[in-house]
Every structure is written in C-alpha cells, then in structure tokens.
Write an enzyme that holds these catalytic residues in place. Sequence first.
Site, PDB file in Angstrom:
ATOM      1  N   ILE A 123       0.571   9.140   5.109  1.00  0.00           N
ATOM      2  CA  ILE A 123       1.380   9.912   6.051  1.00  0.00           C
ATOM      3  C   ILE A 123       2.795   9.386   5.893  1.00  0.00           C
ATOM      4  O   ILE A 123       3.091   8.251   6.246  1.00  0.00           O
ATOM      5  CB  ILE A 123       0.860   9.796   7.486  1.00  0.00           C
ATOM      6  CG1 ILE A 123      -0.542  10.437   7.590  1.00  0.00           C
ATOM      7  CG2 ILE A 123       1.827  10.485   8.460  1.00  0.00           C
ATOM      8  CD1 ILE A 123      -1.156  10.368   8.970  1.00  0.00           C
ATOM      9  N   LYS A 152      -4.487   5.839   9.982  1.00  0.00           N
ATOM     10  CA  LYS A 152      -3.177   5.652   9.368  1.00  0.00           C
ATOM     11  C   LYS A 152      -2.855   4.176   9.509  1.00  0.00           C
ATOM     12  O   LYS A 152      -2.653   3.677  10.619  1.00  0.00           O
ATOM     13  CB  LYS A 152      -2.124   6.512  10.055  1.00  0.00           C
ATOM     14  CG  LYS A 152      -0.710   6.307   9.502  1.00  0.00           C
ATOM     15  CD  LYS A 152       0.327   7.096  10.296  1.00  0.00           C
ATOM     16  CE  LYS A 152       1.744   6.817   9.790  1.00  0.00           C
ATOM     17  NZ  LYS A 152       2.775   7.515  10.579  1.00  0.00           N
ATOM     18  N   TYR A 172      -4.050   5.106  14.507  1.00  0.00           N
ATOM     19  CA  TYR A 172      -2.759   4.734  13.929  1.00  0.00           C
ATOM     20  C   TYR A 172      -2.477   3.279  14.285  1.00  0.00           C
ATOM     21  O   TYR A 172      -2.235   2.955  15.445  1.00  0.00           O
ATOM     22  CB  TYR A 172      -1.673   5.664  14.448  1.00  0.00           C
ATOM     23  CG  TYR A 172      -0.271   5.420  13.922  1.00  0.00           C
ATOM     24  CD1 TYR A 172      -0.019   4.624  12.797  1.00  0.00           C
ATOM     25  CD2 TYR A 172       0.819   6.007  14.550  1.00  0.00           C
ATOM     26  CE1 TYR A 172       1.260   4.416  12.327  1.00  0.00           C
ATOM     27  CE2 TYR A 172       2.113   5.808  14.089  1.00  0.00           C
ATOM     28  CZ  TYR A 172       2.333   5.009  12.974  1.00  0.00           C
ATOM     29  OH  TYR A 172       3.614   4.806  12.521  1.00  0.00           O
ATOM     30  N   THR A 218       8.089   9.489  14.125  1.00  0.00           N
ATOM     31  CA  THR A 218       9.184  10.049  13.347  1.00  0.00           C
ATOM     32  C   THR A 218       9.805  11.260  14.034  1.00  0.00           C
ATOM     33  O   THR A 218      10.961  11.599  13.791  1.00  0.00           O
ATOM     34  CB  THR A 218       8.690  10.429  11.931  1.00  0.00           C
ATOM     35  OG1 THR A 218       8.110   9.267  11.314  1.00  0.00           O
ATOM     36  CG2 THR A 218       9.802  10.949  11.052  1.00  0.00           C
TER      37      THR A 218
END
Length: 291
Positions: free
Chosen positions: A203, A161, A133, A46
């Site tokens: 998240i 995540k 992740y 992001t």
Amino acid sequence: MIYFNGLGTALVTPFKDGKVDYEAYRRLVRRQVAAGVDFLVPLGSTAETPCLEDAEKQELLRIAKEESAGLPVVAGVGSNSLAATIRNIRVLDDFGADAYLVVVPFYNKPVQEGLYQYFKAVAESTDRQVILYNVPGRTGTNMKTDTVLRLASLPNIASVKEASGNVSQIIDIKRLAPEGFSVLSGNDDQTLPLMASGCDGVISVASNVAPKMMKALTEAVRRSDLKEAVRLNNSLMPLYNACFIESNPIPVKAALSYMGYCTAEMRLPLTEAVQPTKELLARVITELQPE
C-alpha cells in the site's frame, strides 16, 4: 473474499481554499485506475482523515468507488477507541467500501491481548473484510507476529499492512500465516525486499506520484524479473526518500502540486512543505519523469 495483493495506492485528499477539491480527487483516482493499480485506499493517514468531516469522508469514498472501474476499494476507519472505529464503519457502510483498513490504536499503547480483543471486536462488527495496519512509528505500539497470526485465523481478517520496518517480523508473519491471508508492505522502500521474500504487495504513498512505475515494480517482482525490479527500485528510491522528508502526506502533496494535479494545501495541524522540500521534489520528479 478478495485477496489483496499487488499495488494499492493510499490516496491523498486534495484541498482548495479550505474545502475538499472533489474534482481534483476524481482526476487523481482516474489516473490511478488508468495506471493499472490493483486496489484503491482512500481515507488512510495519507488522506489526512483525522481532519475530515463525516460528510467529506462519505463523498470521497463514493467518488473512489464510482471511479474505481471495479477495483477493490479499502477505506480507512481506524481510531484509538473501539466505539469510534465502529462508528466510522457505520458512517461509511452505505458508500461502497469492499474492505476496511484499521490501524493499531494510537496513543493508548495497548498490550498485545488488548490489540487482539480490539481487532476481533472490530471484525465482528462488520461483514466486510478487515485489513490490519501496523505502523508503530505513528501509533507508539508494535503489533507482534503472534498477535497478527491469532487475528489472521478470524474469518474476515484478510490482510495486514505492515509498516513496522522490522523485516524479520514481516517475513515471519507471511511465512506462518494461513493460506489466503496477505501481507502488504506499508513502506515503499521495502516493497522490493519484502515481495522478493514472499510478501504480496504494497500500500503505497509514492504511487500517488508514479503509479505506472510502482505497478511495473510489483509486476517485475511477481514474474521473478529481479534485474528489472532492481532497476525500477533504484530509479524510485529518490522518490521514496523525498516522500518522507517531512511528515506524510506533506511531500507527496507538494509533488502532486508541482505536477499540476492538485494544490499542496493541507489542513492544520499539518502545513505545506517548506521550500527546500519543494525544490527537492521538483528535482526528483524532473529526473524520474513519471507518467
């Protein structure tokens, strides 16, 4: 050991005239802290991290830590090369990260044993906690339940995540993981169902726009107030959808620009949101009225 749970915000990186806008970033971090988020996640996807220089990464992490008011700070360091990931860790080691977020290596398409050996080597290279992740939509590889569980037994691998979208896989990881290993949703729209099934938090991208509402959602699930959680989730669903109508973080930066927090500027190869996306986000934000 930090137990990562609740709401973490995957922070955007604001730009102005081609440069990182550090003052806007500082304001964004302060807003997140004031909203009561549980931890901060700079330098993830992001944050457009692949398009940042080392010095920019260091300054962004330094500011996030400085403004964190003691909240845990998780810095993204993942690459598709073990050497590059460890180098990213070394670049950031002196700038205050409490943990490192490490994405499944992209493009290479490793087998599950390769993933295990890679993450094991990353974890052994640092004394910080590591958050795995899994985001196959971006990496091309799904890290399976058995691989995550093998990694969860290693001393400083603290959390995952999970953005595979595979609800049964994610719930199995939480169901079978050792005590103290947390499972976080990587998809905003799965926060409610996953937390209601025993997972630990999210998240979030949408919390850049609506941190107080996302915090209220996670707190409602924690206290088993399903009616309130459903109400909040239903209100937030148009925002979730709008945030991914173009590649993340294009829409969320357009939203923050509309709200006056930063510009919508991107770094190539990403470009600013098209006009219909901007108009959609304006309607969503006008209706939602996030603080």
